[in-house]
Design a protein around this motif. Structure first.
Motif, PDB file in Angstrom:
ATOM      1  N   ARG A 112     -38.484  12.894   6.203  1.00 40.04           N
ATOM      2  CA  ARG A 112     -38.441  11.919   5.255  1.00 40.04           C
ATOM      3  C   ARG A 112     -39.670  11.210   4.766  1.00 40.04           C
ATOM      4  O   ARG A 112     -39.989  10.913   3.562  1.00 40.04           O
ATOM      5  CB  ARG A 112     -37.453  10.637   5.668  1.00 40.04           C
ATOM      6  CG  ARG A 112     -36.036  11.264   5.665  1.00 40.04           C
ATOM      7  CD  ARG A 112     -35.062  10.067   6.140  1.00 40.04           C
ATOM      8  NE  ARG A 112     -33.793  10.322   6.667  1.00 40.04           N
ATOM      9  CZ  ARG A 112     -32.528  10.585   5.858  1.00 40.04           C
ATOM     10  NH1 ARG A 112     -33.099  10.237   4.443  1.00 40.04           N
ATOM     11  NH2 ARG A 112     -31.383  10.741   6.130  1.00 40.04           N
ATOM     12  N   ILE A 115     -41.216  13.587   2.350  1.00 40.48           N
ATOM     13  CA  ILE A 115     -40.603  13.407   1.171  1.00 40.48           C
ATOM     14  C   ILE A 115     -40.838  12.256   0.152  1.00 40.48           C
ATOM     15  O   ILE A 115     -41.337  12.410  -0.853  1.00 40.48           O
ATOM     16  CB  ILE A 115     -38.912  13.584   1.345  1.00 40.48           C
ATOM     17  CG1 ILE A 115     -38.374  14.833   1.789  1.00 40.48           C
ATOM     18  CG2 ILE A 115     -38.270  13.048  -0.115  1.00 40.48           C
ATOM     19  CD1 ILE A 115     -37.049  14.542   2.199  1.00 40.48           C
ATOM     20  N   ALA A 116     -41.188  11.164   0.881  1.00 45.37           N
ATOM     21  CA  ALA A 116     -41.801   9.956   0.220  1.00 45.37           C
ATOM     22  C   ALA A 116     -43.032  10.259  -0.265  1.00 45.37           C
ATOM     23  O   ALA A 116     -43.704   9.841  -1.498  1.00 45.37           O
ATOM     24  CB  ALA A 116     -41.596   8.884   1.150  1.00 45.37           C
ATOM     25  N   ARG A 119     -42.760  12.421  -3.254  1.00 48.78           N
ATOM     26  CA  ARG A 119     -42.415  11.439  -4.544  1.00 48.78           C
ATOM     27  C   ARG A 119     -43.411  10.647  -4.944  1.00 48.78           C
ATOM     28  O   ARG A 119     -43.746  10.747  -6.260  1.00 48.78           O
ATOM     29  CB  ARG A 119     -41.285  10.638  -4.003  1.00 48.78           C
ATOM     30  CG  ARG A 119     -40.583   9.965  -5.161  1.00 48.78           C
ATOM     31  CD  ARG A 119     -39.556   9.000  -4.404  1.00 48.78           C
ATOM     32  NE  ARG A 119     -38.427   9.888  -3.936  1.00 48.78           N
ATOM     33  CZ  ARG A 119     -38.085   9.591  -2.595  1.00 48.78           C
ATOM     34  NH1 ARG A 119     -38.652   8.863  -1.967  1.00 48.78           N
ATOM     35  NH2 ARG A 119     -36.876  10.282  -2.255  1.00 48.78           N
ATOM     36  N   GLU A 142     -29.509  12.802  -0.245  1.00 47.23           N
ATOM     37  CA  GLU A 142     -29.924  11.406  -0.133  1.00 47.23           C
ATOM     38  C   GLU A 142     -31.255  11.040  -0.837  1.00 47.23           C
ATOM     39  O   GLU A 142     -31.157  10.070  -1.341  1.00 47.23           O
ATOM     40  CB  GLU A 142     -29.704  11.023   1.329  1.00 47.23           C
ATOM     41  CG  GLU A 142     -29.886   9.763   1.721  1.00 47.23           C
ATOM     42  CD  GLU A 142     -29.838   8.991   3.026  1.00 47.23           C
ATOM     43  OE1 GLU A 142     -30.469   8.145   3.316  1.00 47.23           O
ATOM     44  OE2 GLU A 142     -29.410   9.789   3.929  1.00 47.23           O
ATOM     45  N   GLU A 143     -32.222  11.797  -0.316  1.00 49.69           N
ATOM     46  CA  GLU A 143     -33.530  11.480  -0.521  1.00 49.69           C
ATOM     47  C   GLU A 143     -33.767  11.585  -2.158  1.00 49.69           C
ATOM     48  O   GLU A 143     -34.292  10.881  -2.975  1.00 49.69           O
ATOM     49  CB  GLU A 143     -34.752  12.233  -0.097  1.00 49.69           C
ATOM     50  CG  GLU A 143     -34.718  11.883   1.446  1.00 49.69           C
ATOM     51  CD  GLU A 143     -35.445  10.574   1.625  1.00 49.69           C
ATOM     52  OE1 GLU A 143     -35.900  10.012   0.694  1.00 49.69           O
ATOM     53  OE2 GLU A 143     -35.220   9.664   2.622  1.00 49.69           O
ATOM     54  N   LYS A 146     -32.604   8.755  -4.225  1.00 48.28           N
ATOM     55  CA  LYS A 146     -33.718   7.592  -4.298  1.00 48.28           C
ATOM     56  C   LYS A 146     -34.811   7.653  -5.539  1.00 48.28           C
ATOM     57  O   LYS A 146     -35.533   6.834  -5.638  1.00 48.28           O
ATOM     58  CB  LYS A 146     -34.223   7.709  -3.042  1.00 48.28           C
ATOM     59  CG  LYS A 146     -33.600   7.339  -1.799  1.00 48.28           C
ATOM     60  CD  LYS A 146     -34.237   7.062  -0.459  1.00 48.28           C
ATOM     61  CE  LYS A 146     -33.491   6.845   0.935  1.00 48.28           C
ATOM     62  NZ  LYS A 146     -34.019   6.924   1.863  1.00 48.28           N
TER      63      LYS A 146
END
Length: 263
Positions: A112, A115-116, A119, A142-143, A146
């Protein structure tokens, strides 16, 4: 021209003849190579390879096999390192429940974080996933909810459900020499059904040499053999497959300069 979107040129396997390996790839029409980070602490080695060759680029991140060995990365650190001119992506990061080298909760958390970073930076995330289809799909859904991020599933060997989820979310699927293996008919069926504009090719060198090189150390030049098989599966010429997958790679790894700018 082809682009090997995933290889590990910094590995010791290539140390004695790294320049020759790059030259052999270019001689077979592999015009670009992306050497992939597996240890954040060894990013200097990865970027040094990219700096040494005009048409080699790199990523930054920690492989799930090593997430318990490395300091847990922060989004800020990943984004900062990714600003290197030759760094065009994040990862490889993800989940591996086959070997379970790292605690699963740690792997999910580090995944995660990558992933952030993807992004925030806008750079694509190279995702490694093995025997973790349900958790990978759940995290991706889910991600993505966001906020969208670019990504690909590298060396795709998972099931059809994860392939469909990834494609629905806008990800790309990258196929390696595994698709040429005798016992990989299920994977060839998935490749046949993958839209040509969402398909990438890779070697994962030095691993997974395609037929007819099984048993040998893999190298970027061999991506040509994987692409040839994929062209047959898709019912297009090798030139058309190369044109499509190269366009896809340049679209996804958009930080790479256009081909006319390559040295």
């Amino acid at each position: 021209m082809l682009i090997d979107t995933h290889c590990h040129l910094d590995f010791p396997d290539f140390a004695p003849e790294q320049a020759e390996v790059v030259a052999r790839a270019k001689a077979r029409g592999v015009g670009r190579m992306i050497t992939i980070s597996t240890h954040l602490s060894r990013f200097d080695r990865v970027k040094a390879v990219a700096e040494a060759y005009d048409d080699v680029f790199c990523t930054v991140g920690t492989h799930p096999h090593h997430s318990h060995e490395e300091a847990e990365p922060t989004v800020e650190a990943l984004v900062a390192l990714s600003q290197h001119p030759k760094c065009v992506g994040l990862g490889e990061a993800g989940l591996d429940y086959h070997y379970n080298h790292a605690p699963r909760e740690l792997s999910r958390r580090v995944f995660r974080t990558h992933i952030a970073a993807a992004r925030e930076s806008g750079l694509p995330l190279v995702i490694h996933t093995r025997d973790a289809d349900e958790d990978c799909a759940a995290i991706l859904k889910e991600e993505m909810g966001k906020g969208a991020f670019p990504a690909l599933l590298h060396c795709f060997t998972s099931g059809r459900a994860l392939a469909e989820t990834a494609l629905e979310l806008g990800l790309y699927l990258s196929f390696s020499g595994v698709v040429t293996f005798k016992n990989a008919e299920y994977l060839r069926e998935i490749a046949r059904d993958t839209p040509l504009d969402r398909m990438l090719v890779e070697t994962d060198a030095p691993f997974l040499a395609p037929t007819p090189h099984r048993g040998k150390r893999n190298e970027p030049a061999f991506v040509v053999d994987t692409a040839r098989l994929l062209a047959g599966l898709k019912g297009v010429s090798e030139a058309a497959l190369a044109e499509a997958t190269t366009a896809n790679a340049l679209r996804l790894f958009s930080k790479m300069p256009a081909l006319k700018e390559a040295a």
